[in-house]
Design a protein around this motif. Structure first.
Motif, PDB file in Angstrom:
ATOM      1  N   ARG A 253      40.642  40.501  33.461  1.00  0.00           N
ATOM      2  CA  ARG A 253      41.007  41.488  34.478  1.00  0.00           C
ATOM      3  C   ARG A 253      40.107  41.348  35.703  1.00  0.00           C
ATOM      4  O   ARG A 253      40.579  41.406  36.844  1.00  0.00           O
TER       5      ARG A 253
ATOM      6  N   ASP B  77      42.457  39.449  39.834  1.00  0.00           N
ATOM      7  CA  ASP B  77      42.590  40.834  40.272  1.00  0.00           C
ATOM      8  C   ASP B  77      43.102  40.944  41.696  1.00  0.00           C
ATOM      9  O   ASP B  77      42.686  41.802  42.461  1.00  0.00           O
TER      10      ASP B  77
ATOM     11  N   ASN C 164      45.849  42.571  33.824  1.00  0.00           N
ATOM     12  CA  ASN C 164      45.218  43.884  33.658  1.00  0.00           C
ATOM     13  C   ASN C 164      45.870  44.754  32.586  1.00  0.00           C
ATOM     14  O   ASN C 164      45.855  45.976  32.685  1.00  0.00           O
TER      15      ASN C 164
END
Length: 553
Positions: free
Chosen positions: A290, A294, A301
């Protein structure tokens, strides 16, 4: 202005301004929405003017459940969609084999469970009569079952069977040898590794693992395959998709594409948690990925889990017995205690969870896990999901709203829709469960949030066909509920609501000044079409992040 779209019937999905005539784009953002004269006055000599000619313009489609690597590979494999009967099957496979003399493994997709007939199940002996001298495997539409011929089973080392783990099965014949039917990914993988891609497209969904070794040429080939699939997505008006299998290899390939030429769609990938993985992987891998991936073009995520298999393969999990098989409810892939620990840990780390759950027993186990996470960590806006929900027990319907669990469903999946046969599904679940199967409207009326998708390559990807299927679904019996939603609800399930599920409702899924310029221009007015004719429309332009990613000839 970089791009102006005029003469349109704009469906903004924005409650404050639901309709307009024109859209202006600057860079990667929507600059203005309004009337033709107002927006055209903003044009400069360098502005690209797109005349929509009275057609629908709306936010780009957000495919909320698909498999990009496997789908991309399938574009070059034999499709058996709509093929019925031994002779027709033989003709299709023989022609594909002749056209591909150098393939080590011939692979066909979308082979229905009743491809021979409703009474006769495929075995290796049928396939040997078609092609005895080259390894061949055909895969069911749901990708949870495959059938292989004898030479494929021999070369894979599974003709005499093998332990493939809970929930997976190499079906054995009365002669003590595998009969050709392979249930779930662990059983299919020994054959799949002989394919052109070495089965790498199945690692994310099958094992959650990484390829042991990949040459530079293989990696370049995998990137080329993915680019083909991404271009196909763009041609269908898709500007975002949420992948439902993931591994680091796929993420790195997609990141390379984004850094070299730009992804034509926004991608959300999961960390795939399997039942044999240590709980610490959620923090050590999922949370770490994650942080590494990003951006609003490529994000990792959430956590994906499989709770059960599929009904037709008798691997879905039900509260009560299968109607045709007393004493059998199916075995879950996780025990209740194990899944609860996964749900609690993911929730503690702020990671949403999406779980494949087909039968009402599996659905209940997932809801129980989400409830356990809430009790352990306190209430949170996690936006957890359940994928498919083919059958939901009436007692569990209100729990979706109570727990804030999203119903992620596929209008292409109900038997009788999208060319799918009614059997063996209806017999397997039994008439008592029919009213609670694919219960879109029941869930929405109970306050659940719903998103739609295709599960490509399980079902054909075109969103307009999927929307048509959602709007034209026919009840299996006259006294059964009508689960169709309105066109507005259906379109929002493919745009605004899908963005909300991703925590991106503040910047995409709606055509609104300041939001990302993710737009699709259709070939006609979707509101002026009968439901049956929606799939006759097609994207004319697809714009993602302000860039034209597809333009029809």
């Amino acid at each position: 202005m970089d791009i102006i779209i005029r003469n349109a019937r704009v469906l903004t999905m924005d409650d404050a301004l639901p309709r307009a005539e024109a859209v202006a784009i600057v860079g990667n953002r929507i600059a203005a929405i309004g009337g033709n004269a107002e927006i055209e006055a903003m044009a400069t000599p360098s502005t690209r003017i797109i005349d929509a000619k009275g057609a629908t313009v709306m936010p780009g489609f957000n495919e909320a459940h698909m498999h990009i690597f496997g789908g991309s590979v399938s574009l070059n494999e034999l499709s058996l969609f709509g093929v019925n009967g031994f002779d027709t099957l033989k003709e299709a496979v023989t022609a594909y084999a002749a056209a591909n003399p150098d393939l080590e493994l011939l692979v066909a997709q979308t082979a229905d469970y009743t491809i021979l007939s409703e009474e006769e199940r495929v075995t290796r002996h049928h396939l040997d009569r078609i092609i005895p001298d080259r390894p061949f495997m055909m895969v069911a539409p749901d990708r949870h079952t495959a059938w292989a011929n004898t030479i494929a089973l021999e070369r894979a080392g599974i003709l005499h069977g093998r332990d493939v783990g809970v929930g997976n099965e190499i079906v054995m014949g009365e002669d003590g040898l595998a009969n050709g039917e392979l249930r779930e990914s662990n059983a299919m993988r020994p054959v799949a590794v002989m394919s052109r891609t070495g089965g790498r497209e199945g690692l994310g969904v099958g094992t959650g693992g990484e390829p042991e070794s990949v040459t530079a040429d293989q990696r370049a080939g995998d990137i080329a395959v993915l680019k083909q699939g991404l271009a196909y997505c763009a041609s269908l008006g898709i500007t975002s998709f949420q992948n439902m299998d993931g591994n680091l290899y796929q993420l790195e390939l997609l990141k390379e594409i984004e850094e070299t030429e730009g992804l034509p769609a926004r991608v959300r990938m999961p960390f795939h948690m399997k039942n044999f993985m240590p709980l610490t992987d959620i923090e050590d891998k999922a949370a770490a990925w994650r942080a590494r991936f990003d951006s609003d073009k490529l994000r990792c995520n959430f956590v994906k889990v499989f709770m059960d298999g599929v009904t037709e393969g008798e691997t879905a999990v039900f509260v009560d017995d299968y109607a045709h098989k007393p004493g059998w409810k199916g075995d879950p892939l996780f025990s209740a205690e194990h899944f609860n620990r996964v749900a609690v840990e993911a929730d503690r780390l702020g990671l949403p969870v999406a779980v494949h759950a087909i039968g009402d027993g599996a659905v209940r186990m997932v809801l129980d896990g989400y409830e356990a996470a809430r009790k352990a960590n306190g209430p949170s806006d996690r936006r957890n999901r359940i994928e498919h929900i083919e059958v939901v027990h009436p007692q569990d319907v209100p729990r979706f709203a109570e727990l804030g669990t999203i119903a992620s469903m596929q209008p292409t999946h109900p038997p009788g829709s999208a060319g799918l046969p009614l059997e063996p599904y209806l017999t397997y679940i039994g008439e008592e469960r029919w009213p609670h199967a694919f219960a879109w409207k029941t869930l929405v009326d109970a306050g659940a949030t719903i998103v739609f998708a295709t599960d490509w390559p399980v079902s054909p990807l075109p969103p307009l066909s999927c929307i048509r299927d959602a709007m034209t679904r026919t009840p299996w019996r006259e006294d059964m509920p009508d689960h169709r939603l309105t066109l507005d609800e259906t379109l929002k399930a493919y745009t605004r609501t899908s963005a909300w599920v991703e925590f991106m409702e503040d910047r995409k899924g709606v055509l609104k000044p300041g939001y990302y310029a993710d737009v699709v221009v259709l070939s006609g007015d979707i509101e002026d079409r009968p439901s049956e004719g929606i799939a006759d429309l097609a994207p004319v332009f697809t714009i993602c992040d302000g860039r034209i990613t597809y333009e029809a000839n």
